[in-house]
Design a protein around this motif. Structure first.
Motif, mmCIF file in Angstrom:
data_model
loop_
_atom_site.group_PDB
_atom_site.id
_atom_site.type_symbol
_atom_site.label_atom_id
_atom_site.label_comp_id
_atom_site.label_asym_id
_atom_site.label_seq_id
_atom_site.Cartn_x
_atom_site.Cartn_y
_atom_site.Cartn_z
ATOM 1 N N THR A 15 0.816 -1.211 0.000
ATOM 2 C CA THR A 15 0.000 0.000 0.000
ATOM 3 C C THR A 15 0.850 1.262 0.000
ATOM 4 N N GLU A 16 1.918 1.249 0.784
ATOM 5 C CA GLU A 16 2.729 2.462 0.911
ATOM 6 C C GLU A 16 3.416 2.837 -0.395
ATOM 7 N N VAL A 17 3.988 1.851 -1.099
ATOM 8 C CA VAL A 17 4.633 2.162 -2.378
ATOM 9 C C VAL A 17 3.576 2.540 -3.417
ATOM 10 N N ALA A 18 2.391 1.919 -3.357
ATOM 11 C CA ALA A 18 1.307 2.280 -4.280
ATOM 12 C C ALA A 18 0.843 3.712 -4.034
ATOM 13 N N ASP A 19 0.758 4.114 -2.786
ATOM 14 C CA ASP A 19 0.374 5.490 -2.460
ATOM 15 C C ASP A 19 1.379 6.492 -3.032
ATOM 16 N N GLN A 20 2.653 6.185 -2.911
ATOM 17 C CA GLN A 20 3.684 7.087 -3.423
ATOM 18 C C GLN A 20 3.582 7.243 -4.938
ATOM 19 N N ILE A 21 3.393 6.119 -5.642
ATOM 20 C CA ILE A 21 3.312 6.164 -7.103
ATOM 21 C C ILE A 21 2.073 6.951 -7.537
ATOM 22 N N ALA A 22 0.935 6.715 -6.874
ATOM 23 C CA ALA A 22 -0.300 7.436 -7.215
ATOM 24 C C ALA A 22 -0.134 8.934 -7.012
ATOM 25 N N THR A 23 0.561 9.325 -5.957
ATOM 26 C CA THR A 23 0.797 10.745 -5.698
ATOM 27 C C THR A 23 1.677 11.366 -6.777
ATOM 28 N N LEU A 24 2.755 10.668 -7.144
ATOM 29 C CA LEU A 24 3.643 11.167 -8.191
ATOM 30 C C LEU A 24 2.909 11.321 -9.523
ATOM 31 N N ALA A 25 2.054 10.348 -9.843
ATOM 32 C CA ALA A 25 1.392 10.323 -11.144
ATOM 33 C C ALA A 25 0.296 11.367 -11.276
ATOM 34 N N THR A 26 -0.150 11.945 -10.191
ATOM 35 C CA THR A 26 -1.279 12.897 -10.249
ATOM 36 C C THR A 26 -0.926 14.274 -9.701
ATOM 37 N N THR A 27 0.351 14.547 -9.504
ATOM 38 C CA THR A 27 0.772 15.874 -9.064
ATOM 39 C C THR A 27 1.122 16.712 -10.292
ATOM 40 N N PRO A 28 0.310 17.713 -10.648
ATOM 41 C CA PRO A 28 0.500 18.462 -11.903
ATOM 42 C C PRO A 28 1.903 19.026 -12.083
ATOM 43 N N SER A 29 2.507 19.507 -11.008
ATOM 44 C CA SER A 29 3.822 20.133 -11.139
ATOM 45 C C SER A 29 4.922 19.140 -11.502
ATOM 46 N N LEU A 30 4.642 17.826 -11.347
ATOM 47 C CA LEU A 30 5.648 16.802 -11.644
ATOM 48 C C LEU A 30 5.488 16.208 -13.039
ATOM 49 N N LEU A 31 4.383 16.551 -13.715
ATOM 50 C CA LEU A 31 4.107 15.937 -15.017
ATOM 51 C C LEU A 31 4.807 16.704 -16.136
ATOM 52 N N PRO A 32 5.231 15.991 -17.207
ATOM 53 C CA PRO A 32 5.113 14.554 -17.412
ATOM 54 C C PRO A 32 6.133 13.794 -16.569
ATOM 55 N N ILE A 33 5.809 12.520 -16.300
ATOM 56 C CA ILE A 33 6.681 11.728 -15.454
ATOM 57 C C ILE A 33 6.627 10.268 -15.889
ATOM 58 N N SER A 34 7.735 9.587 -15.741
ATOM 59 C CA SER A 34 7.788 8.141 -15.990
ATOM 60 C C SER A 34 8.298 7.471 -14.719
ATOM 61 N N ILE A 35 7.566 6.464 -14.271
ATOM 62 C CA ILE A 35 7.863 5.783 -13.009
ATOM 63 C C ILE A 35 8.085 4.303 -13.297
ATOM 64 N N GLY A 36 9.170 3.770 -12.856
ATOM 65 C CA GLY A 36 9.434 2.348 -13.024
ATOM 66 C C GLY A 36 9.074 1.578 -11.770
ATOM 67 N N VAL A 37 8.369 0.461 -11.938
ATOM 68 C CA VAL A 37 8.095 -0.465 -10.835
ATOM 69 C C VAL A 37 8.934 -1.705 -11.123
ATOM 70 N N PHE A 38 10.071 -1.804 -10.441
ATOM 71 C CA PHE A 38 11.042 -2.841 -10.763
ATOM 72 C C PHE A 38 10.958 -4.003 -9.774
ATOM 73 N N GLY A 39 11.137 -5.185 -10.303
ATOM 74 C CA GLY A 39 11.159 -6.392 -9.480
ATOM 75 C C GLY A 39 11.280 -7.598 -10.381
ATOM 76 N N THR A 40 11.760 -8.708 -9.840
ATOM 77 C CA THR A 40 11.878 -9.925 -10.630
ATOM 78 C C THR A 40 10.509 -10.579 -10.788
ATOM 79 N N TRP A 41 10.479 -11.653 -11.570
ATOM 80 C CA TRP A 41 9.217 -12.359 -11.828
ATOM 81 C C TRP A 41 8.583 -12.811 -10.511
ATOM 82 N N GLY A 42 7.277 -12.578 -10.403
ATOM 83 C CA GLY A 42 6.519 -13.104 -9.271
ATOM 84 C C GLY A 42 6.577 -12.290 -8.000
ATOM 85 N N THR A 43 7.283 -11.154 -8.013
ATOM 86 C CA THR A 43 7.430 -10.391 -6.767
ATOM 87 C C THR A 43 6.251 -9.470 -6.484
#
Length: 588
Positions: A15-43
């Motif tokens: 939840t905490e990492v999801a909250d951070q990504i949602a905030t970054l993606a919807t803050t007008p002053s930060l757009l445009p933005i590209s966010i990577g969600v990195f992890g190996t298979w199945g994580t």
């Protein structure tokens, strides 16, 4: 058992990492933005995307606060050009929004139409030899023979005529695809595409959030094509891209695409495309414990799962204060359904090892699949009226997962033979000062085996373990079907079902005439028949099976596993005596 796919529920405190990504993606002053969600298979990358989407602003008064576009790059591989596919998915979503709001519809249609131009460019790159001969790639299925003949210098007049007809058809189709209203060039189209895209987003008063998933499953050219589309065409104001991928796999794709793994631009490529890298949190023992608690509660009391999850997530988020949860508390929240408390106790025992074992390392997808395999074996045991507990099956499954085939076979053979099992399988053996030597097949896994031996339940009674081993063998390697065996083996089975003693001369002649493969097949056939027998009286096939086991010692494993799965209390005294005398049952 549990569905093997991403979850819309947070079982692992993402939840905490999801909250951070949602905030970054919807803050007008930060757009445009590209966010990577990195992890190996199945994580849990796809689960994080689901959680982020649930946290984006919902539509208000008919106006979409954020338009969500989901793009599965793997889905389009082999069927479409990656750049054009992503552009079309975005354009289609914006056109639907424009029609819904009844504004900018014509502009949205014009924007969507430009995608055809870029798809056409992608096709032109494929025309090559075919277009040079007048044969387009879309029709190479029909005209493939003509191309081959032309290259070999043997094109017939009839083939040439067919090729010319197909070429005319293809040129017509290409003209319809591109539909140029005026002379176009790629640089002009790129500029126009970007201008229209930005104007459309501004006019619709919306933020575009694009989720790109499964990029790491794609071939290198598809992965790079998708990233290029993001960088070149779509990275505009009021846009956010959330890209889930295995970082190492993408870097590998970049190296393969540019064919120069040592170049600095290859090393830095992903860093330039992804502005904000976020990594799926590493799952620890306490996280994994909560995960398995949620899985077990979801099966036993699904209606109570929300309350349980709220408690589990609260404890995980307050872990820095030494907050935790107990199995009795969670079972109580779930309404104390049957067997739940026992399963939660098993989760307590398994979590530390699953979090650290070399081939599991807390990977949620691997843990779920392992638990599914154990559940399948447990279901099979219930159908066969075999008394095998979940914890024993789970401990065996962990060994299978974290070692290899030879090591697992050595474990099964050790249990089937029943000699000094406790000296090898208990921590340090009975003599704590002198650890028991490991089988040579275990030596590459010595550190893991040492920790595994400490895992409850202790493995000290071979007879009790044999049914579990037998189930493991059944699930991993089903026996060969009776219809596949030779005629000699089939005849031998019929005859050995009728012999009346372990010293039968007829039986000895039959067994002596069988090849090793036929002996194995006969043993499987006899065991299958005895599985349906009434063991309170004489059992057809038992004498023959004992004779096969004596003639080919390796078949003893199958027979001993089968005997170990039976309730000896239902056997006649004579059968018990015979089985103990032949080493198939432990002597009391």
């Amino acid at each position: 058992m549990w569905r093997d796919s991403e979850s819309e529920q947070d079982f692992l405190n993402f939840t905490e990492v999801a909250d951070q990504i949602a905030t970054l993606a919807t803050t007008p002053s930060l757009l445009p933005i590209s966010i990577g969600v990195f992890g190996t298979w199945g994580t849990g990358k796809s689960t994080v995307l689901k959680l982020v989407e649930a946290r984006l602003p919902a539509p208000r008064d008919g106006d979409a606060a954020a338009v969500v576009v989901r793009f599965d790059a793997w889905m389009y591989q082999g069927f479409d050009d990656a750049r054009a596919a992503l552009m079309e998915v975005v354009a289609t979503e914006l056109l639907a929004l424009a029609e819904e709001k009844k504004t900018l519809v014509e502009k949205a249609k014009e924007f969507a139409g430009r995608v055809n131009y870029f798809r056409g460019l992608g096709m032109i790159a494929d025309f090559g030899v075919g277009m040079a001969l007048g044969i387009p790639p879309g029709l190479l299925t029909r005209a493939g023979a003509a191309v081959s003949s032309a290259l070999a210098g043997g094109l017939t007049e009839e083939q040439y005529g067919t090729a010319k007809e197909d070429a005319a058809e293809a040129r017509k189709g290409l003209g319809e695809l591109i539909k140029p209203a005026e002379k176009r060039t790629p640089p002009k189209e790129i500029v126009a595409f970007r201008e229209e895209f930005g104007s459309l987003l501004e006019g619709l008063e919306t933020t575009l959030v694009v989720f790109v998933d499964n990029l790491d499953r794609c071939l290198p050219d598809v992965a790079i094509g998708t990233l290029e589309a993001i960088r070149l065409f779509l990275f505009m104001p009021q846009t956010a891209f959330v890209i889930a991928a295995d970082e190492d796999m993408i870097r590998h794709s970049v190296a393969k695409h540019f064919d120069d793994p040592n170049a600095s631009h290859v090393r830095d490529y992903l860093d330039k495309v992804i502005q904000v890298p976020m990594r799926v949190p590493r799952v620890g023992a306490e996280d994994l414990r909560a995960y398995m608690y949620s899985l077990f509660v979801g099966l036993a009391a699904p209606d109570r799962l929300p309350a349980v999850q709220e408690r589990l997530l609260s404890a995980l988020q307050e872990g820095w204060r030494n907050e935790t949860f107990e199995k009795a508390e969670i079972a109580g929240l779930a309404g104390n359904p049957p067997d739940l408390l026992d399963n939660l106790a098993i989760a307590d025992r398994l979590a530390p090892m699953m979090a650290s074992a070399p081939k599991i390392q807390g990977n949620p997808r691997i843990v779920k699949r392992l638990l599914n395999a154990v559940s399948l074996r447990r279901t099979l045991a219930a159908k066969r009226q075999m008394n095998v507990d979940f914890a024993t099956l789970a401990k065996l499954a962990i060994f299978e997962r974290c070692t290899d085939g030879p090591a697992t076979l050595a474990l099964f053979q050790l249990i089937m033979d029943g000699k000094d099992v406790e000296k090898v399988l208990l921590p340090g053996g009975k003599d704590k000062a002198k650890p028991s030597p490991l089988p040579k097949e275990w030596e590459p896994h010595a550190d893991f085996v040492e920790e595994w031996r400490k895992l409850d339940p202790p493995f000290e009674n071979a007879e009790r373990l044999r049914p579990a081993v037998f189930l493991s063998r059944d699930v991993m390697a089903p026996a060969r079907a009776r219809s596949d065996i030779s005629e000699a083996a089939r005849t031998a089975i019929d005859a050995l079902l009728k012999i009346d003693g372990i010293a039968s001369p007829v039986g000895k002649r039959i067994v002596a005439g069988l090849t090793p493969d036929d002996k194995r097949a006969v043993m499987s056939g006899l065991v299958a028949t005895m599985r349906e027998a009434d063991w309170t009286s004489a059992v057809p096939g038992l004498y023959g099976a004992l004779m096969i086991a004596e003639a080919l010692p390796e078949t003893k494993t199958e027979l001993k596993a089968f005997i170990g799965s039976l309730n000896t209390g239902e056997m006649t005294k004579g059968i018990q005596f015979l089985l103990r005398k032949t080493g198939m049952l432990e002597t009391k």
